[in-house]
Design a protein around this motif. Structure first.
Motif, PDB file in Angstrom:
ATOM      1  N   ALA A  80       0.852  -1.189   0.000  1.00  0.00           N
ATOM      2  CA  ALA A  80       0.000   0.000   0.000  1.00  0.00           C
ATOM      3  C   ALA A  80       0.885   1.236   0.000  1.00  0.00           C
ATOM      4  O   ALA A  80       1.845   1.317   0.768  1.00  0.00           O
ATOM      5  CB  ALA A  80      -0.907  -0.004   1.223  1.00  0.00           C
ATOM      6  N   PRO A  81       0.587   2.210  -0.866  1.00  0.00           N
ATOM      7  CA  PRO A  81       1.431   3.411  -0.914  1.00  0.00           C
ATOM      8  C   PRO A  81       1.350   4.204   0.376  1.00  0.00           C
ATOM      9  O   PRO A  81       0.287   4.299   1.018  1.00  0.00           O
ATOM     10  CB  PRO A  81       0.843   4.203  -2.093  1.00  0.00           C
ATOM     11  CG  PRO A  81      -0.555   3.709  -2.234  1.00  0.00           C
ATOM     12  CD  PRO A  81      -0.536   2.273  -1.820  1.00  0.00           C
ATOM     13  N   VAL A  82       2.476   4.748   0.780  1.00  0.00           N
ATOM     14  CA  VAL A  82       2.559   5.576   1.991  1.00  0.00           C
ATOM     15  C   VAL A  82       2.902   6.991   1.557  1.00  0.00           C
ATOM     16  O   VAL A  82       3.905   7.218   0.873  1.00  0.00           O
ATOM     17  CB  VAL A  82       3.627   5.046   2.968  1.00  0.00           C
ATOM     18  CG1 VAL A  82       3.731   5.971   4.177  1.00  0.00           C
ATOM     19  CG2 VAL A  82       3.299   3.626   3.392  1.00  0.00           C
ATOM     20  N   LYS A  83       2.060   7.948   1.937  1.00  0.00           N
ATOM     21  CA  LYS A  83       2.275   9.338   1.552  1.00  0.00           C
ATOM     22  C   LYS A  83       2.550  10.170   2.791  1.00  0.00           C
ATOM     23  O   LYS A  83       1.747  10.196   3.732  1.00  0.00           O
ATOM     24  CB  LYS A  83       1.046   9.881   0.811  1.00  0.00           C
ATOM     25  CG  LYS A  83       1.280  11.229   0.149  1.00  0.00           C
ATOM     26  CD  LYS A  83       0.102  11.627  -0.721  1.00  0.00           C
ATOM     27  CE  LYS A  83       0.373  12.950  -1.433  1.00  0.00           C
ATOM     28  NZ  LYS A  83      -0.769  13.352  -2.303  1.00  0.00           N
ATOM     29  N   LEU A  84       3.684  10.833   2.826  1.00  0.00           N
ATOM     30  CA  LEU A  84       4.064  11.665   3.960  1.00  0.00           C
ATOM     31  C   LEU A  84       3.856  13.138   3.631  1.00  0.00           C
ATOM     32  O   LEU A  84       4.057  13.565   2.486  1.00  0.00           O
ATOM     33  CB  LEU A  84       5.540  11.437   4.319  1.00  0.00           C
ATOM     34  CG  LEU A  84       5.903  10.041   4.841  1.00  0.00           C
ATOM     35  CD1 LEU A  84       7.417   9.915   4.975  1.00  0.00           C
ATOM     36  CD2 LEU A  84       5.224   9.762   6.154  1.00  0.00           C
ATOM     37  N   PRO A  85       3.467  13.936   4.613  1.00  0.00           N
ATOM     38  CA  PRO A  85       3.341  15.379   4.374  1.00  0.00           C
ATOM     39  C   PRO A  85       4.712  16.009   4.201  1.00  0.00           C
ATOM     40  O   PRO A  85       5.730  15.452   4.626  1.00  0.00           O
ATOM     41  CB  PRO A  85       2.654  15.880   5.654  1.00  0.00           C
ATOM     42  CG  PRO A  85       3.052  14.895   6.699  1.00  0.00           C
ATOM     43  CD  PRO A  85       3.119  13.556   5.996  1.00  0.00           C
ATOM     44  N   LYS A  86       4.756  17.177   3.548  1.00  0.00           N
ATOM     45  CA  LYS A  86       6.023  17.867   3.354  1.00  0.00           C
ATOM     46  C   LYS A  86       6.626  18.283   4.687  1.00  0.00           C
ATOM     47  O   LYS A  86       7.835  18.330   4.861  1.00  0.00           O
ATOM     48  CB  LYS A  86       5.829  19.083   2.459  1.00  0.00           C
ATOM     49  CG  LYS A  86       5.494  18.726   1.022  1.00  0.00           C
ATOM     50  CD  LYS A  86       5.389  19.971   0.152  1.00  0.00           C
ATOM     51  CE  LYS A  86       5.098  19.602  -1.292  1.00  0.00           C
ATOM     52  NZ  LYS A  86       4.974  20.806  -2.151  1.00  0.00           N
ATOM     53  N   LYS A  87       5.780  18.605   5.650  1.00  0.00           N
ATOM     54  CA  LYS A  87       6.240  18.943   6.988  1.00  0.00           C
ATOM     55  C   LYS A  87       5.147  18.563   7.981  1.00  0.00           C
ATOM     56  O   LYS A  87       3.973  18.474   7.621  1.00  0.00           O
ATOM     57  CB  LYS A  87       6.563  20.440   7.090  1.00  0.00           C
ATOM     58  CG  LYS A  87       5.387  21.369   6.836  1.00  0.00           C
ATOM     59  CD  LYS A  87       5.800  22.832   6.961  1.00  0.00           C
ATOM     60  CE  LYS A  87       6.257  23.137   8.359  1.00  0.00           C
ATOM     61  NZ  LYS A  87       6.578  24.577   8.555  1.00  0.00           N
ATOM     62  N   PRO A  88       5.518  18.306   9.242  1.00  0.00           N
ATOM     63  CA  PRO A  88       4.506  17.937  10.238  1.00  0.00           C
ATOM     64  C   PRO A  88       3.454  19.030  10.397  1.00  0.00           C
ATOM     65  O   PRO A  88       3.744  20.228  10.268  1.00  0.00           O
ATOM     66  CB  PRO A  88       5.327  17.766  11.524  1.00  0.00           C
ATOM     67  CG  PRO A  88       6.715  17.515  11.062  1.00  0.00           C
ATOM     68  CD  PRO A  88       6.873  18.290   9.793  1.00  0.00           C
ATOM     69  N   VAL A  89       2.233  18.585  10.664  1.00  0.00           N
ATOM     70  CA  VAL A  89       1.123  19.513  10.872  1.00  0.00           C
ATOM     71  C   VAL A  89       0.730  19.462  12.345  1.00  0.00           C
ATOM     72  O   VAL A  89       0.385  18.397  12.875  1.00  0.00           O
ATOM     73  CB  VAL A  89      -0.091  19.132   9.999  1.00  0.00           C
ATOM     74  CG1 VAL A  89      -1.241  20.100  10.252  1.00  0.00           C
ATOM     75  CG2 VAL A  89       0.303  19.127   8.527  1.00  0.00           C
ATOM     76  N   TYR A  90       0.807  20.591  13.037  1.00  0.00           N
ATOM     77  CA  TYR A  90       0.505  20.652  14.466  1.00  0.00           C
ATOM     78  C   TYR A  90      -0.730  21.514  14.709  1.00  0.00           C
ATOM     79  O   TYR A  90      -1.033  22.439  13.941  1.00  0.00           O
ATOM     80  CB  TYR A  90       1.682  21.251  15.250  1.00  0.00           C
ATOM     81  CG  TYR A  90       2.982  20.504  15.051  1.00  0.00           C
ATOM     82  CD1 TYR A  90       3.095  19.170  15.404  1.00  0.00           C
ATOM     83  CD2 TYR A  90       4.108  21.152  14.532  1.00  0.00           C
ATOM     84  CE1 TYR A  90       4.288  18.494  15.232  1.00  0.00           C
ATOM     85  CE2 TYR A  90       5.309  20.473  14.355  1.00  0.00           C
ATOM     86  CZ  TYR A  90       5.380  19.148  14.706  1.00  0.00           C
ATOM     87  OH  TYR A  90       6.565  18.467  14.531  1.00  0.00           O
ATOM     88  N   SER A  91      -1.400  21.206  15.799  1.00  0.00           N
ATOM     89  CA  SER A  91      -2.573  21.998  16.155  1.00  0.00           C
ATOM     90  C   SER A  91      -2.182  23.305  16.848  1.00  0.00           C
ATOM     91  O   SER A  91      -2.943  24.269  16.868  1.00  0.00           O
ATOM     92  CB  SER A  91      -3.490  21.194  17.088  1.00  0.00           C
ATOM     93  OG  SER A  91      -2.837  20.947  18.336  1.00  0.00           O
ATOM     94  N   GLY A  92      -0.995  23.314  17.462  1.00  0.00           N
ATOM     95  CA  GLY A  92      -0.544  24.497  18.187  1.00  0.00           C
ATOM     96  C   GLY A  92      -0.999  24.524  19.627  1.00  0.00           C
ATOM     97  O   GLY A  92      -0.706  25.474  20.361  1.00  0.00           O
ATOM     98  N   ASN A  93      -1.699  23.476  20.080  1.00  0.00           N
ATOM     99  CA  ASN A  93      -2.223  23.451  21.453  1.00  0.00           C
ATOM    100  C   ASN A  93      -1.324  22.680  22.420  1.00  0.00           C
ATOM    101  O   ASN A  93      -1.675  22.511  23.588  1.00  0.00           O
ATOM    102  CB  ASN A  93      -3.614  22.807  21.466  1.00  0.00           C
ATOM    103  CG  ASN A  93      -4.611  23.628  20.682  1.00  0.00           C
ATOM    104  OD1 ASN A  93      -4.537  24.857  20.663  1.00  0.00           O
ATOM    105  ND2 ASN A  93      -5.556  22.955  20.020  1.00  0.00           N
TER     106      ASN A  93
END
Length: 272
Positions: free
Chosen positions: A235-248
């Motif tokens: 199964a293909p694995v797709k990673l984001p360009k950078k981590p996404v944080y909520s900021g909380n």
């Protein structure tokens, strides 16, 4: 042993080893995908190179799929069981590979030579083993058996190299010395074992191992050639360009944690 072979260049060895290790990853994924069960038996004299080959084979494999079974001496309870019973518990389930670093063939080698079993127990083993292995194969287990063959001179050289090596001294025991003094007894025991257990259904494959590097590549290549595995789609694995944080999230103060001392900083300081 075979004739002396030319020295294998280190670069060639490393490149081919990595290629074979990549193929073993494919074999592992195929095993998981198909539910195959694979058993590989590693036997041979002490210091013949079995452990080093197993280490290279399993280096990039998942311990959840590929297990190494290296059983200690049997307990009193296990000695009272059917001989094969304790090995059965280590056989693979669907989607597993088990590498036996020595196996039920202990009875044909060290137990026979050192009188750890009776002549009657040894004879029974030789009669039952082909039947036992036939049962495994008929049940669908892929069984491969490899005998690592090392000369007496090379074995003694390897023992001597371990004598003053602080990270390999544990590999040298009084039992190893017996394998030197009883070389001919072990040879006769091996020959008798082969007569009874080397057959068309479950053959022995002999690996000449005076050269460890040659032995590793030869054995690994051969094993792969005997199993009709293939690439498995993942199964293909797709990673984001950078981590996404909520900021909380706020990290606790660093001083609240127990950090490992910076040993490397001390090493670097010593060089200044």
């Amino acid at each position: 042993m075979g004739e002396s072979q030319p020295k294998l260049p280190k670069k060639v060895y490393k490149a081919e080893l990595f290629r074979l290790q990549t193929e073993f990853v494919k074999l592992q994924e195929w095993t998981k995908h198909t539910g195959a069960r694979v058993v590989v038996v590693f036997e041979g004299r002490d210091a013949a190179g079995k452990g080093g080959t197993i280490k290279r084979m399993a280096e990039y494999l998942s311990p959840r799929v590929t297990r190494v079974a290296a059983l200690p001496a049997p307990t009193d309870r296990e000695r009272g069981q059917w001989y094969f019973q304790r090995y059965i518990g280590h056989l693979p389930t669907n989607g597993e590979i088990v590498l036996f670093d020595r196996s039920w063939y202990n009875r044909a080698g060290v137990e026979k030579v050192m009188d750890f079993c009776t002549p009657q127990e040894h004879s029974l083993f030789l009669r039952q083993t082909p039947i036992f292995e036939q049962m495994l194969i008929e049940d669908g287990i892929i069984l491969r058996k490899y005998w690592f063959s090392v000369s007496d001179d090379e074995q003694l050289r390897r023992f001597r190299s371990r004598l003053n090596d602080p990270v390999r001294q544990w590999k040298l025991s009084p039992m190893d010395l017996e394998s030197v003094y009883r070389w001919e007894d072990y040879s006769r025991a091996k020959d008798e074992m082969m007569v009874h257990t080397d057959n068309t259904l479950s053959p022995w494959y002999v690996v000449e191992s005076d050269s460890k590097k040659h032995a590793r590549l030869n054995m690994m290549s051969h094993l792969l050639s005997t199993i009709n595995y293939h690439d498995v789609d993942r199964a293909p694995v797709k990673l984001p360009k950078k981590p996404v944080y909520s900021g909380n999230y706020e990290r606790p103060p660093r001083e609240l944690a127990n950090y490992v001392p910076d040993h490397v900083a001390a090493l670097l300081g010593d060089r200044e």
